[in-house]
Design an enzyme around this catalytic site. Structure first.
Site, PDB file in Angstrom:
ATOM      1  N   SER A 134      79.807  56.256  33.321  1.00  0.00           N
ATOM      2  CA  SER A 134      79.221  54.961  33.014  1.00  0.00           C
ATOM      3  C   SER A 134      80.303  53.875  33.002  1.00  0.00           C
ATOM      4  O   SER A 134      80.867  53.574  34.051  1.00  0.00           O
ATOM      5  CB  SER A 134      78.446  55.039  31.697  1.00  0.00           C
ATOM      6  OG  SER A 134      77.590  53.931  31.539  1.00  0.00           O
ATOM      7  N   HIS A 170      73.812  55.040  36.470  1.00  0.00           N
ATOM      8  CA  HIS A 170      72.475  55.261  35.894  1.00  0.00           C
ATOM      9  C   HIS A 170      71.391  54.699  36.810  1.00  0.00           C
ATOM     10  O   HIS A 170      70.431  54.061  36.364  1.00  0.00           O
ATOM     11  CB  HIS A 170      72.385  54.625  34.509  1.00  0.00           C
ATOM     12  CG  HIS A 170      73.478  55.039  33.576  1.00  0.00           C
ATOM     13  ND1 HIS A 170      73.773  56.354  33.316  1.00  0.00           N
ATOM     14  CD2 HIS A 170      74.369  54.287  32.855  1.00  0.00           C
ATOM     15  CE1 HIS A 170      74.790  56.418  32.469  1.00  0.00           C
ATOM     16  NE2 HIS A 170      75.172  55.182  32.179  1.00  0.00           N
TER      17      HIS A 170
END
Length: 244
Positions: A134, A170
């Site tokens: 991330s 994501h």
């Protein structure tokens, strides 16, 4: 025993729930270690938790996961001050640098205050594998999409730019990520952008994307390019990694 060339594994994964411990390292973390080429001793992995404020409780979860995996794990904490006298030397002594998720905007600001970027570049050029999830993926690129500033996703464009692309993490699990990536590429805010579904990682040798890998079935990676005033997406099929 560094990797034989500068290597980055940028991911949207790496952890899985565990029974006896809070979490375990999933296949992406193990693949980062494999890319380092270390043999004959416990792999040395240092974790940077800057993006979530160097939470000590999470550091403990990672130490337990490392014990299960057989890794020699350390942390490079910057709050309230660096926990190593020689930060660059510490990075160069690792096989893998893993950067946790959280606020990529805050991570980049704190790293800039401590002038960490040049040391990470030196480690990368020396063959220490740079990796993360991330925010710990976006940081290696020019920039990407982030919720660092609030619930509405925004662009961040001051990444370390070791990789001359944008990052879309994501990509399958947060509905606003994909349309914002497309808009930012279409208007030129981000360059060609490489995106990962949850559980997927992208392997780079130097700045060349060489492979997509996954620790989950049915997941994809994507390259989003600009074509005139619109964005065009190409799907890449990841190689499924064996579960550790």
């Amino acid at each position: 025993m560094p990797a034989d060339q500068p290597t980055i594994l940028a991911t949207s994964g790496g952890y899985r729930p565990a029974q006896r411990t809070h979490l375990e390292f999933d296949a992406l973390v193990h693949h980062a270690v494999e890319l380092s080429g270390v043999t004959g001793r416990r792999p040395r992995v240092t974790v940077l938790g800057t993006a979530s404020g160097d939470q000590r409780f999470f550091n403990d979860h990672l130490h337990q996961a490392a014990r299960v995996a057989g890794f020699e794990l350390s942390t490079l904490d910057l709050f309230p001050m660096p926990n190593h006298d020689d930060v660059r030397g510490h990075l160069l002594d690792q096989d893998v640098v893993w950067v946790n998720g959280g606020s990529v905007a805050n991570l980049l600001a704190v790293w800039a205050v401590h002038d960490l970027g040049p040391s990470l570049r030196v480690a990368w050029e020396a063959g220490v594998v740079l990796s993360g999830v991330s925010a710990g993926s976006i940081c290696w690129y020019v920039g990407g999409t982030t919720d660092s500033f609030g619930p509405e996703l925004r662009a961040v464009t001051n990444g370390l730019a070791l990789l001359p692309f944008g990052s879309g993490v994501h990509y399958d699990s947060e509905a606003r990520r994909r349309p914002l990536v497309h808009a930012l590429v279409a208007d030129g805010t981000l360059p060609t952008t490489h995106c990962t579904d949850d559980g997927v990682g992208l392997v780079y040798h130097g700045t060349e994307l060489v492979e997509a890998v996954s620790e989950r079935d049915g997941k994809g990676a994507y390259v989003v390019t600009r074509d005139g005033d619109r964005a065009v997406q190409e799907r890449l099929e990841p190689r499924r990694l064996a579960s550790p």
